[in-house]
Design a protein around this motif. Structure first.
Motif, PDB file in Angstrom:
ATOM      1  N   ASP A  43      34.054  20.001  11.541  1.00 61.21           N
ATOM      2  CA  ASP A  43      33.407  18.698  11.350  1.00 61.21           C
ATOM      3  C   ASP A  43      32.878  18.144  12.667  1.00 61.21           C
ATOM      4  O   ASP A  43      31.771  17.592  12.735  1.00 61.21           O
ATOM      5  N   PHE A  44      33.692  18.291  13.740  1.00 61.23           N
ATOM      6  CA  PHE A  44      33.259  17.830  15.056  1.00 61.23           C
ATOM      7  C   PHE A  44      32.007  18.577  15.491  1.00 61.23           C
ATOM      8  O   PHE A  44      31.045  17.962  15.973  1.00 61.23           O
ATOM      9  N   ARG A  45      32.023  19.899  15.337  1.00 58.44           N
ATOM     10  CA  ARG A  45      30.866  20.701  15.768  1.00 58.44           C
ATOM     11  C   ARG A  45      29.598  20.299  15.013  1.00 58.44           C
ATOM     12  O   ARG A  45      28.519  20.231  15.603  1.00 58.44           O
ATOM     13  N   THR A  46      29.730  20.031  13.724  1.00 61.10           N
ATOM     14  CA  THR A  46      28.577  19.599  12.932  1.00 61.10           C
ATOM     15  C   THR A  46      28.061  18.252  13.438  1.00 61.10           C
ATOM     16  O   THR A  46      26.856  18.071  13.646  1.00 61.10           O
ATOM     17  N   ALA A  47      28.967  17.296  13.640  1.00 59.28           N
ATOM     18  CA  ALA A  47      28.573  15.967  14.132  1.00 59.28           C
ATOM     19  C   ALA A  47      27.978  16.056  15.534  1.00 59.28           C
ATOM     20  O   ALA A  47      26.993  15.376  15.850  1.00 59.28           O
ATOM     21  N   HIS A  48      28.554  16.893  16.377  1.00 53.83           N
ATOM     22  CA  HIS A  48      28.064  17.076  17.746  1.00 53.83           C
ATOM     23  C   HIS A  48      26.651  17.652  17.737  1.00 53.83           C
ATOM     24  O   HIS A  48      25.766  17.168  18.465  1.00 53.83           O
ATOM     25  N   ALA A  49      26.416  18.660  16.910  1.00 54.26           N
ATOM     26  CA  ALA A  49      25.084  19.271  16.832  1.00 54.26           C
ATOM     27  C   ALA A  49      24.057  18.257  16.325  1.00 54.26           C
ATOM     28  O   ALA A  49      22.939  18.181  16.847  1.00 54.26           O
ATOM     29  N   GLU A  50      24.444  17.458  15.334  1.00 54.11           N
ATOM     30  CA  GLU A  50      23.531  16.443  14.802  1.00 54.11           C
ATOM     31  C   GLU A  50      23.225  15.381  15.862  1.00 54.11           C
ATOM     32  O   GLU A  50      22.074  14.988  16.046  1.00 54.11           O
ATOM     33  N   ALA A  51      24.244  14.924  16.563  1.00 52.17           N
ATOM     34  CA  ALA A  51      24.042  13.911  17.602  1.00 52.17           C
ATOM     35  C   ALA A  51      23.161  14.455  18.725  1.00 52.17           C
ATOM     36  O   ALA A  51      22.270  13.754  19.226  1.00 52.17           O
ATOM     37  N   THR A  52      23.386  15.703  19.102  1.00 47.50           N
ATOM     38  CA  THR A  52      22.573  16.326  20.150  1.00 47.50           C
ATOM     39  C   THR A  52      21.115  16.392  19.719  1.00 47.50           C
ATOM     40  O   THR A  52      20.207  16.062  20.494  1.00 47.50           O
ATOM     41  N   GLN A  53      20.876  16.792  18.477  1.00 47.64           N
ATOM     42  CA  GLN A  53      19.505  16.877  17.953  1.00 47.64           C
ATOM     43  C   GLN A  53      18.846  15.502  17.912  1.00 47.64           C
ATOM     44  O   GLN A  53      17.702  15.336  18.321  1.00 47.64           O
ATOM     45  N   ARG A  54      19.567  14.506  17.416  1.00 46.70           N
ATOM     46  CA  ARG A  54      18.992  13.168  17.297  1.00 46.70           C
ATOM     47  C   ARG A  54      18.681  12.573  18.665  1.00 46.70           C
ATOM     48  O   ARG A  54      17.685  11.860  18.829  1.00 46.70           O
ATOM     49  N   LEU A  55      19.519  12.849  19.662  1.00 43.25           N
ATOM     50  CA  LEU A  55      19.260  12.328  21.008  1.00 43.25           C
ATOM     51  C   LEU A  55      18.113  13.059  21.697  1.00 43.25           C
ATOM     52  O   LEU A  55      17.503  12.515  22.610  1.00 43.25           O
ATOM     53  N   SER A  56      17.811  14.280  21.253  1.00 43.58           N
ATOM     54  CA  SER A  56      16.704  14.997  21.882  1.00 43.58           C
ATOM     55  C   SER A  56      15.357  14.430  21.436  1.00 43.58           C
ATOM     56  O   SER A  56      14.372  14.541  22.145  1.00 43.58           O
ATOM     57  N   HIS A  57      15.314  13.826  20.242  1.00 45.89           N
ATOM     58  CA  HIS A  57      14.086  13.218  19.726  1.00 45.89           C
ATOM     59  C   HIS A  57      14.429  11.905  19.026  1.00 45.89           C
ATOM     60  O   HIS A  57      14.385  11.816  17.800  1.00 45.89           O
ATOM     61  N   PRO A  58      14.788  10.856  19.775  1.00 45.47           N
ATOM     62  CA  PRO A  58      15.174   9.594  19.138  1.00 45.47           C
ATOM     63  C   PRO A  58      13.997   8.978  18.387  1.00 45.47           C
ATOM     64  O   PRO A  58      12.856   9.036  18.838  1.00 45.47           O
ATOM     65  N   THR A  59      14.287   8.435  17.218  1.00 41.82           N
ATOM     66  CA  THR A  59      13.248   7.817  16.402  1.00 41.82           C
ATOM     67  C   THR A  59      13.738   6.487  15.851  1.00 41.82           C
ATOM     68  O   THR A  59      14.932   6.222  15.791  1.00 41.82           O
ATOM     69  N   LEU A  60      12.799   5.700  15.456  1.00 40.42           N
ATOM     70  CA  LEU A  60      13.069   4.455  14.749  1.00 40.42           C
ATOM     71  C   LEU A  60      12.234   4.502  13.489  1.00 40.42           C
ATOM     72  O   LEU A  60      11.016   4.695  13.553  1.00 40.42           O
ATOM     73  N   SER A  61      12.862   4.363  12.352  1.00 39.05           N
ATOM     74  CA  SER A  61      12.126   4.342  11.085  1.00 39.05           C
ATOM     75  C   SER A  61      12.255   2.964  10.466  1.00 39.05           C
ATOM     76  O   SER A  61      13.322   2.364  10.477  1.00 39.05           O
TER      77      SER A  61
END
Length: 180
Positions: A43-61
């Motif tokens: 679970d940590f690895r999944t959350a970490h990968a998602e957070a890393t991806q989101r921080l690489s391309h931050p967006t506002l919708s």
């Protein structure tokens, strides 16, 4: 500290956390054989990968919803510092308009079955040209759907958007996508 420095600092801390967990697993692999701990690690690895991806391309919708002529397009245009979303005094059901920050001005109107509006891709358009082309599609869709069920048009407009260009004034993360 400006927003770019904060983002970079957060990326570094997240990377350090990922490395520390990996080192812990390598140092004591037997601890992670326990099914509960193993599931928590996954679970940590999944959350970490998602957070890393989101921080690489931050967006506002931003999604808008409201009654006819309630100011949805006006609010979005004000937030973006551009008049791109057409404004009407009456009803104008317009489909899906996605505004994306870009230094290159471009408009994409995706092909839609039974479309009575022009589809395609255009570049180097002024704000007025973007606005007018989008308005024609929205009007055409609205008039046609009175007579026949249609799939709503999907429009993507690329232009410099205020929050992405003036981070110091807006306090927002870099905006790469806005939907409404």
């Amino acid at each position: 500290m400006n927003i770019d420095n904060k983002l970079e600092n957060t990326r570094n801390i997240l990377s350090e956390l990922g490395n520390a967990v990996s080192n812990l697993v390598n140092f004591s692999p037997e601890v992670f054989e326990d099914e509960t701990i193993k599931n928590n690690l996954d679970d940590f690895r999944t959350a970490h990968a998602e957070a890393t991806q989101r921080l690489s391309h931050p967006t506002l919708s931003i999604a808008t919803i409201g009654t006819t002529s309630s100011g949805k397009s006006t609010a979005v245009n004000a937030l973006m510092g551009r008049s791109i979303a057409p404004i009407e005094a009456g009803e104008m059901s317009g489909g899906v308009l996605t505004l994306r920050h870009s230094d290159e001005r471009r408009l994409i109107i995706e092909p839609t079955p039974d479309a009575v509006w022009e589809t395609g891709e255009w570049t180097n358009l002024s704000d007025d040209e973007l606005y007018n082309k989008i308005q024609v599609v929205m009007h055409s869709y609205h008039e046609r759907r009175k007579k026949k069920e249609l799939i709503a048009p999907k429009i993507q407009a690329f232009a410099p958007l205020f929050p992405a260009n003036e981070l110091g004034l807006s306090g927002f993360l870099k905006v790469s996508e806005l939907n409404f």
